[in-house]
Each structure stands twice: as C-alpha cells, then as structure tokens.
Design a protein around this motif. Structure first.
Motif, PDB file in Angstrom:
ATOM      1  N   TYR A  99      -0.429  12.152  -9.000  1.00  0.00           N
ATOM      2  CA  TYR A  99      -1.205  13.358  -8.701  1.00  0.00           C
ATOM      3  C   TYR A  99      -0.372  14.616  -8.936  1.00  0.00           C
ATOM      4  O   TYR A  99      -0.826  15.578  -9.566  1.00  0.00           O
ATOM      5  CB  TYR A  99      -1.682  13.320  -7.252  1.00  0.00           C
TER       6      TYR A  99
ATOM      7  N   TRP B  42       0.821  -1.210   0.000  1.00  0.00           N
ATOM      8  CA  TRP B  42       0.000   0.000   0.000  1.00  0.00           C
ATOM      9  C   TRP B  42       0.858   1.263   0.000  1.00  0.00           C
ATOM     10  O   TRP B  42       0.496   2.285  -0.576  1.00  0.00           O
ATOM     11  CB  TRP B  42      -0.936   0.005   1.213  1.00  0.00           C
ATOM     12  N   GLY B  43       1.998   1.219   0.685  1.00  0.00           N
ATOM     13  CA  GLY B  43       2.916   2.360   0.661  1.00  0.00           C
ATOM     14  C   GLY B  43       3.409   2.651  -0.737  1.00  0.00           C
ATOM     15  O   GLY B  43       3.480   3.818  -1.160  1.00  0.00           O
TER      16      GLY B  43
ATOM     17  N   GLY C 104       0.669   6.906  -6.371  1.00  0.00           N
ATOM     18  CA  GLY C 104      -0.484   7.801  -6.493  1.00  0.00           C
ATOM     19  C   GLY C 104      -0.103   9.257  -6.325  1.00  0.00           C
ATOM     20  O   GLY C 104      -0.565  10.133  -7.064  1.00  0.00           O
ATOM     21  N   VAL C 105       0.771   9.544  -5.339  1.00  0.00           N
ATOM     22  CA  VAL C 105       1.212  10.921  -5.119  1.00  0.00           C
ATOM     23  C   VAL C 105       1.993  11.428  -6.323  1.00  0.00           C
ATOM     24  O   VAL C 105       1.817  12.563  -6.779  1.00  0.00           O
ATOM     25  CB  VAL C 105       2.069  11.010  -3.842  1.00  0.00           C
TER      26      VAL C 105
ATOM     27  N   ALA D  93       0.647   4.160  -2.611  1.00  0.00           N
ATOM     28  CA  ALA D  93       0.436   5.556  -2.219  1.00  0.00           C
ATOM     29  C   ALA D  93       1.474   6.472  -2.856  1.00  0.00           C
ATOM     30  O   ALA D  93       1.153   7.566  -3.331  1.00  0.00           O
ATOM     31  CB  ALA D  93       0.478   5.675  -0.698  1.00  0.00           C
TER      32      ALA D  93
END
Length: 736
Positions: free
Chosen positions: A107, A96-97, A103-104, A100
């Motif tokens: 983004y 998940w890290g 994802g960052v 994430a």
C-alpha cells in the motif's frame, strides 16, 4: 419332571446357538489396546490361560471407580488440546501478521513513484541577485548554497552530524532498530516526544521526496525510501547528499549556504566549533538559528561537541577548547531594504525568462553603496522625527535619467513589513503632480513668464485654497509653480483641459488610471512612486521617454545567457524647448520655493514638492542631470500626519541621499532648450517687471471665473533670479 429338579431356575432357549457363543460378555483381555493400555510382557502365563488350562473361570478384575479415571483422562485430554491450539493459533496469527506487513508495504509503495523511476531530484533553482559592482545583494530560492564534495570538507564537519544525529550511520541499512528502541524508551520515560529515531538516510529521504507532514503513512514511506537509498547509493554519497540538502534555518539549505549565512565563509573553512553549531541546527533550525537565538545555538553546539568527544571524533581537549572559545561570527538577521528590490525582481522575472528550472544569476542596476545610503537616510529620518510628525513609513526611488534604478527603499524595515511602498503602493501625489499641468500649458503656447491670477476659486461648490490661505493676484507661471499655488494650478488645468493633462502624464510615464476632473491639477488621482519618478526622468534627459528597470542580464550559474536588456528606442515625448522651460521653472522651486531646503552643492537641480489633503502624504521628486530621486513619507493606514509637508522631511531625506550620491561625480547642467527658455531667459524676462502684490479676489460671474489674459506683471529681477529678499520670503515662505 425336569422342572422339579431345580425349582426357581429358569433357562432361556438358545435357539440353536452353539454353547461357545452363548456367553457374549467381554473380558479385559478382549479389549483393543490403547495408547495407555499397552500389554505388559511377563514370563508367567496369564491367569486366563491358566484357568483355561485348568478348565476353570479366572476371578474377575476389580474396576477402578469410573468417576476418578474419567476425570484423569479428561484432564490429560485438555492439556494436550490447549498446547496444540496455542501452537496452531500462533502460526495462524504469525501468517496473518506477515500478510499484513506485506499489504502495508504494498500500500505504501503504491503511493510512491515506481522505484525504477525514482531519481535524486535536482536542487530547486537559486536566484542570485547581484549589484552593478557584481556583489551579491540577495538570494532567493530554497537551495542557496552550491554543492560541496564530501572530500573537500574538513573531516570533523560530517562527523559532527554523525555524532549527534546517527552514531551508527555506517553500520545500519537505512533504519536503525537500536536507535528506534532507544528513542521509544526515552520518549516513554519523558511522557512525550523528546528524541527521534530517524537516521540520516531517513532524513535525506524525507528532504528529497516527501512532505513534512507527521503521519504514519509518511513515516512508512520514509522507511521504504531510506532502504532504497541505501541500496542505490554508497554511505559517502548519502552523507554528501544530506549535507548539501539539509535545512539550517534563515533560508539556508546545505552546509555551504549555512556557512556563508552565519560565518561569512565557505563550509570548507569552518572550525570545529562552527561545525558543531551547524550540526546542532538540524534539530530545530528555526528555533536555534544563531541570528535569532545565539544563546540557544551555543548551548546546542556544546552538546554536539560533547557527542563528538564521546564518539572519539575529536579529543576532550578539542571539545573543551571549542566550548571555551567559540569563533562564531554570526551575521545579523537579513532585514535589509534591498529585499524590496529582490521581491520586485521576483515579480518581473517570469516575464523576462519564463519558468526557471536551474539556478540563475540576475545582474541588476542597483548600486550597493547608494542603496545603503538611501536605507540609512529613510531609517534615520523616521527614527528622529516619526513621533513628532506622526509618520510611520517612508520610501525612496533613485534612478538615472534613462530609467536604471540605482536604489530602492520600500519601507523602513523589511522584516516588519514586506509591503513595497515604492512599487506596489499607490498614493495621492499632491502638488508633485503639477508639473504635468504646467507642461501641458507650455505645450499650448504659454511661457514661464505668462501671468495668471492667484485668487479664490469655486468649481461646482468646491473651493480649493492655497497652503497659506493667502492670495497674490497676478503671478507668473514660474512663481505659481515654485510657490505651489493651488488656485493657479486649478485655473490652468481647467484652461488647458483636464483630459489633456491626463494625456501628458500618461505620455511621460504615468501608467495608473487618472480621473480627468478639475482636482487632477492638485494630484488627487493615486500613482505609485516608481512611475512618478520615472515620469520626471524626461525633464532630466532632454524629453526622452524612459521605462524604469532594474534587471540588465540573467545568466545560469554555468554562464549561459538567458536574458539581456536591449537598448530601447527612446521616443521624444517632450519637445526640448519645453524641457528647458520646465527645468527653469522647477529649478526655482529649489532656489526660493517650497523646496529651498534642498541643496546639492555645485549641482544644478530641480524638482517639485507635494502634500496631499490633510497632510496624508509628503513627497519630493527632485533631479539633476545625473540622478532622479523621489521620496515619500506617510502612514500605511492613510491616516493624517502632524502637518508633515513635502518641503520638510522628504526634502531632508532627499538632500542627504543626493549629496552622497553626487560625491566625485562630474558636474553636469540640466537640459535647456537650444535658443529657447533656460534660467538666463527667465532672469531676463523677469528683469522687466516688479514684484506682485496680493490682490482682492475677483468675483466669479455667471459663466464661472475666467483668468485675465496673459500680461507681463511686476516681477522683481532678484526674485526671478532666485535671490533672497523680504518679498521672496513672504511669497515662498512655508512648506508645500
């Protein structure tokens, strides 16, 4: 009976089951072996087999207490389950890290321009403003310095930046984890932000593509762009870009602009000490700019020199020598009044060339020497007499008779106030507006020796008075203008019509709105200085209209011509006959009138003073055949001065400036009308009469006061010729 053989023993029926299945009890040998119950090998036959062979039942095994063995098994089970769970959840959290982080990155990247479209942006355009002699007067724009190649710089200059800003510049990939950790530890120890972890590449990314906001998103964008820059460009290219884009304070971007700003030399020629000072500015350019904080800049430079020595970029001896003998030649903060000119140019630039996307050079009509003289005249006069007369500000505009502005001072100190009182401010011109009234009268058939009555007057309850509260009866128009007699100006304005006076002023160059009422003759409608001086220019050039201007040519730095001022079709707005008459009349103002303190040795000059109501504004507009100059003194809040008049401080400033401006310039006469009125005509006409004497004021009748018809009054020859005498002192004494 069989029942009696064994009394009390009961035998259950088997329902036909074989005897071998009658006993269903399990023995330990019947259990399925588990992980912990593996059968042990033995050479001896088992007890069960022995018993079976012997035909007897083996003894039963003794079982351990259930509670103790169960607890042991549960403990073992928990231990195995906890380790497995830890590994499992560790893997899940790591996954998940990673998601994430991805994802960052996505983004942050989504809010950046597409990488394939990213390009190093062009430097914002520089506006270089030069004087009539080609010298640089001012610069506007974010990037003032030219690009300098890395190979052309002394090697210690880029090394100074590396030593203090990014020691591992040549080894990291755009971000420096070691530097970030070091900065984090330092900041934690100091309980604040005392050190940053940004690399030179990150700083360049921020300067090129991002704003200065301090947010996590911007910081992440900076990291992404830094990595992209490292992939796209070599280290030397990044370092060269950085040195040419970084901000050094005081409006200087890039090492070339900074070196010129602070040392008056190219970046190619800076010393080790100067290189250290430049590198030190990057931390806080506004706070450490040496023209504002020389002590802070020197202290920071010493830190840079120590860092350079520690990195072995220079020797300890070089560092000590530079610290002990700094070679800084810091220029003072730019507060020169020429910045008022630069601001005015910035306002008109869009009309001349539109939006600019490359650096340009603006060639102007400004004479740097005259600009310096004008600045000194205003500043020195205010420094000496501002308290005595309660005057806080001043302005000056000087232009040639064709409208080319040679000097402009918009205030006493640009750094304190950027408000341009020469262009933007509009003030009441007072009596300096009267020439438009007298010109209108001449154009309607009157002459400089036409007589009009100086006596009290009332217009709808308004009773204007002369400055001295004295009245002299019948006077010539020349005398009335020279003495700045208000009652004569009011009568003359009403006689020729206020609307006609407004038309005359607009025709000569006044663009502000003027109210066509009785008080227009006393300059009650506000005008700007530059338009008022421009409206006097036709008197100096023979009656031709002018448009005040300061820009002659605009080129790109590569030499491409973008704009050139074309010769204008100059319309004749005043008949040469009336120009000659006006020059003769306003010449008398300087010889024996309200501006008799004004003098330019050997030069014919003319002009008019002006003082607005309650001494709020003091003006003098004077001119020769070479230069038209106006001076204004007053207060920004429109508060009254302590009786500062146009014939006082403004005349003193004007005389100081004009004397210097005319040094070495061939003397030229003011225009006079061919065969018409000039100074000789005025003297000839005046020789026929004797001096005026104060007369009792006439009584206005029901229809209002009407001046007597023109007659040749008594005017003494020496008075008209401008000679001193008791009567002239009596008539022209005082300042208006």
């Amino acid at each position: 009976m069989a029942w009696g053989k064994k009394k009390g023993a009961r035998k259950e029926p088997l329902f036909g089951l074989p005897a071998a299945l009658a006993d269903l009890r399990l023995t330990p040998a019947d259990r399925v072996p588990g992980g912990d119950d593996k059968p042990k090998k033995s050479a001896k036959p088992s007890a069960k087999r022995k018993s079976e062979d012997a035909g007897t039942e083996p003894p039963r095994e003794r079982k351990a207490p259930a509670g103790r063995s169960g607890a042991k098994r549960r403990a073992k089970s928990r231990g195995g389950f906890g380790l497995g769970r830890l590994v499992y959840w560790g893997a899940v959290l790591s996954l998940w890290g990673v998601i994430a982080v991805i994802g960052v990155v996505i983004y942050v990247g989504a809010h950046l321009p597409p990488i394939q479209s990213l390009e190093i942006p062009k430097r914002p355009p520089t506006i270089q403003i030069v004087g009539i002699d080609g010298s640089i007067l001012a610069q506007r724009g974010e990037m003032a310095g030219a690009n300098v190649a890395l190979k052309d710089l002394p090697p210690y200059l880029p090394k100074a930046f590396i030593a203090i800003e990014d020691r591992r510049f040549y080894s990291h990939f755009g971000i420096d984890p070691v530097g970030i950790l070091r900065a984090l530890v330092t900041n934690l120890l100091h309980r604040g932000v005392s050190q940053g972890g940004s690399t030179l590449t990150q700083q360049l990314a921020k300067n090129l593509f991002l704003t200065q906001e301090r947010t996590i998103r911007r910081k992440l964008q900076e990291v992404e762009l830094a990595i992209w820059l490292e992939r796209k460009h070599s280290k030397d290219e990044i370092l060269e870009l950085y040195l040419n884009r970084v901000y050094f304070g005081s409006g200087a971007y890039g090492v070339e602009a900074a070196a010129q700003k602070y040392f008056g030399k190219s970046a190619k020629a800076v010393t080790v000490a100067e290189a250290a000072m430049l590198a030190g500015l990057v931390k806080s350019p506004s706070r450490l700019a040496p023209n504002r904080n020389p002590e802070g800049a020197e202290a920071r430079a010493q830190i840079v020199l120590a860092a350079m020595a520690d990195a072995k970029f220079i020797t300890d001896a070089q560092a000590k020598a530079s610290i002990g003998h700094p070679s800084y030649n810091v220029k003072p903060a730019g507060a020169g009044t020429v910045n008022y000119v630069a601001d005015w140019i910035g306002e008109v630039l869009d009309d001349l060339v539109g939006q600019i996307d490359e650096s340009i050079k603006v060639e102007t009509t400004i004479d740097p020497k005259l600009q310096s003289v004008a600045e000194a005249a205003i500043i020195d006069e205010l420094a000496a007499k501002s308290v005595k007369f309660n005057v806080s500000q001043g302005a000056l505009v000087a232009m040639t008779p064709d409208g080319a502005v040679r000097a402009m001072v918009g205030g006493r100190n640009y750094s304190d106030s950027q408000y341009n009182r020469a262009v933007t401010a509009k003030r009441q011109p007072g009596s300096s507006f009267k020439p438009f009234v007298y010109l209108t009268a001449l154009e309607q058939g009157l002459t400089p020796d036409t007589m009009r009555q100086d006596a009290p007057i009332e217009v709808k309850g308004w009773r204007p008075e002369n400055y001295t509260h004295e009245y002299f009866g019948a006077v010539t128009l020349t005398q009335a203008l020279a003495m700045s007699l208000n009652t004569v100006a009011i009568r003359l304005g009403l006689e020729v019509g206020p609307k006609n006076v407004v038309r005359t002023a607009h025709r000569l160059g006044i663009s502000s709105k003027l109210e066509p009422n009785a008080s227009i003759a006393l300059g009650t409608s506000e005008v700007s200085m530059v338009e008022l001086v421009g409206a006097y220019a036709p008197f100096a050039n023979g009656g031709l209209a002018v448009a005040p201007h300061v820009v002659t040519r605009i080129r790109t730095l590569g030499g491409k011509l973008l704009y050139m001022r074309q010769p204008e079709e100059r319309n004749q707005v005043v008949d040469p006959r009336y120009v000659g008459m006006m020059n003769a009349m306003m010449r008398e103002t300087l010889v024996s009138g309200t501006a008799k303190k004004a003098e330019i040795p050997g030069w014919p000059a003319a002009g008019k003073t002006g003082t607005s109501q309650d001494y709020r504004d003091a003006w003098f507009i004077g001119y020769t055949a070479s230069l038209v100059t106006g001076v204004w003194l007053g207060n920004d809040d429109n508060s009254p001065t302590k009786k500062a008049t146009g014939g006082g401080l403004p005349v003193e400033v004007w005389s100081r400036f004009m004397k210097t401006a005319h040094e070495g310039v061939p003397v030229a006469a003011l225009p006079s009308a061919p065969g018409g009125w000039g100074l000789s005509n005025l003297a000839q006409a005046a020789s026929q009469v004797s001096p005026p004497t104060p007369a009792a004021p006439p009584q206005p009748n029901a229809g209002g006061y009407r001046p007597p018809p023109p007659t040749r009054a008594n005017v003494r020859p020496e008075a008209a010729a401008g000679l001193d005498g008791w009567l002239m002192d009596r008539l022209f004494g005082g300042n208006r």
